[in-house]
Motif scaffolding. Sequence first.
Motif, short mmCIF file in Angstrom:
data_model
loop_
_atom_site.label_atom_id
_atom_site.label_comp_id
_atom_site.label_asym_id
_atom_site.label_seq_id
_atom_site.Cartn_x
_atom_site.Cartn_y
_atom_site.Cartn_z
N UNK A 187 42.12 22.81 23.28
CA UNK A 187 40.97 23.18 22.46
C UNK A 187 39.68 23.13 23.30
N UNK A 188 39.59 22.11 24.14
CA UNK A 188 38.40 21.94 24.97
C UNK A 188 38.24 23.09 25.97
N UNK A 189 39.36 23.61 26.43
CA UNK A 189 39.36 24.67 27.43
C UNK A 189 38.91 26.01 26.83
N UNK A 190 39.22 26.15 25.56
CA UNK A 190 38.99 27.41 24.87
C UNK A 190 37.49 27.69 24.72
N UNK A 191 37.08 28.92 25.01
CA UNK A 191 35.68 29.33 24.82
C UNK A 191 34.68 28.53 25.62
N UNK B 223 41.41 31.83 33.80
CA UNK B 223 40.47 31.76 34.92
C UNK B 223 39.00 31.75 34.58
N UNK B 224 38.67 31.96 33.29
CA UNK B 224 37.24 32.00 32.97
C UNK B 224 36.63 30.62 32.73
N UNK B 225 37.40 29.57 32.93
CA UNK B 225 36.83 28.23 32.76
C UNK B 225 37.00 27.42 34.06
N UNK C 58 30.45 19.31 27.46
CA UNK C 58 31.64 20.02 27.97
C UNK C 58 32.56 19.07 28.74
N UNK C 59 32.86 17.95 28.10
CA UNK C 59 33.60 16.91 28.82
C UNK C 59 34.65 16.26 27.91
N UNK C 60 35.81 15.96 28.49
CA UNK C 60 36.80 15.15 27.77
C UNK C 60 36.92 13.82 28.51
N UNK D 220 32.97 27.87 29.66
CA UNK D 220 32.96 28.38 31.03
C UNK D 220 33.16 27.25 32.02
N UNK D 221 32.89 26.02 31.57
CA UNK D 221 33.23 24.88 32.43
C UNK D 221 33.63 23.67 31.60
N UNK D 222 34.47 22.86 32.21
CA UNK D 222 34.95 21.66 31.51
C UNK D 222 35.18 20.55 32.53
N UNK D 223 34.78 19.34 32.15
CA UNK D 223 35.03 18.17 33.01
C UNK D 223 36.01 17.24 32.31
N UNK D 224 37.00 16.77 33.06
CA UNK D 224 37.85 15.68 32.55
C UNK D 224 37.35 14.42 33.25
N UNK D 225 36.89 13.48 32.45
CA UNK D 225 36.36 12.24 33.01
C UNK D 225 37.44 11.16 32.88
N UNK D 226 38.05 10.82 34.02
CA UNK D 226 39.16 9.85 34.01
C UNK D 226 38.73 8.49 34.56
N UNK D 227 37.43 8.30 34.71
CA UNK D 227 36.96 7.10 35.41
C UNK D 227 37.30 5.79 34.70
#
Lengths: 190, 121
Positions: free
Chosen positions: B50-54, B87-89, B25-27, B56-63
Amino acid sequence: MVEDYGEIYPLQHDRQAECLHLSFWPGSLPLQQRWRNNGLSADFLGDYVTTFFPLDDADPATRRRQNEIRGAVGFIANELLENAMKFHDERSLQPITVDMNLQKQVILLRETNAAAAAEVERLRGFVKQLQTSDPGELYVQQLEENALSESTAGMGFLTMINDYDADLAWRFEALADSGFRVTTQVTIRI
Amino acid sequence: MTTNPVAMNIVSGEGYAVRLDHENDCVHLAGSLRLDGLSEYAPISSLLDQALHDRSELTLDLRELEFLNSSGIATLSKFVISARNHQDCALRIRGSNEIAWQGKSLNNLKRLMPALELTFD
């Protein structure tokens, strides 16, 4: 006719200052090819200034400072170059110029390009709005508005002010043929 | 720029790559992003949406994201506003202390979405 918003400072050319000057005519190459050069030039300016902020291995603050100055100059120079490419009036005989002047207490970045009257009118509107608003609030407001549109108007300038504590000034000079010569000056304290 | 039209898991071009890792669950965004305006950022925006869709959690890894121009900041902000309205993510952004722009500019995203979890390694 010269119209100034904020104070445009003279570039300092003496033993107390370092200066780099770039100038080019964008019409000589397609924009897409030029665009790549923005990043190269901006990175070069960012790397160049680090020479004057040497690292001391015994003091980690020197690395942080060097990183911050490189980042600030790289971001600001890239935005100025991108704006120049987007808004330069290619029919004009004026070149685009970028100067970086490293003085004792400030780094001054200055970009000039030619722009059509309609473009200058839009920029003038933005500058006036900037002068009468809180830049932090304007930044968030602009982001919320941008979310509903296809525009990113002013985001680069607002980022410079909010995130890099930069001072901005502009000069518009009417050209004899038509349009304007636009100078954007960005000053950061060091 | 190359995209994978079937799964749209990767958008990449000269000096950058954006990759959706379904399993975690990460971009991941890496490199220098200096694209010209929101239209050039559209494939990246699509991948983020697309990543946000469906989920419940998502991480954007910008490191590993060394550079982001103002059009990229606007793209990221648009995405954060859309996550706020969706709001569900739960959204988390991981930044790096080593990359100067992140410490300055990522905090602005919290102003757009106070529930955003922002961490720096």
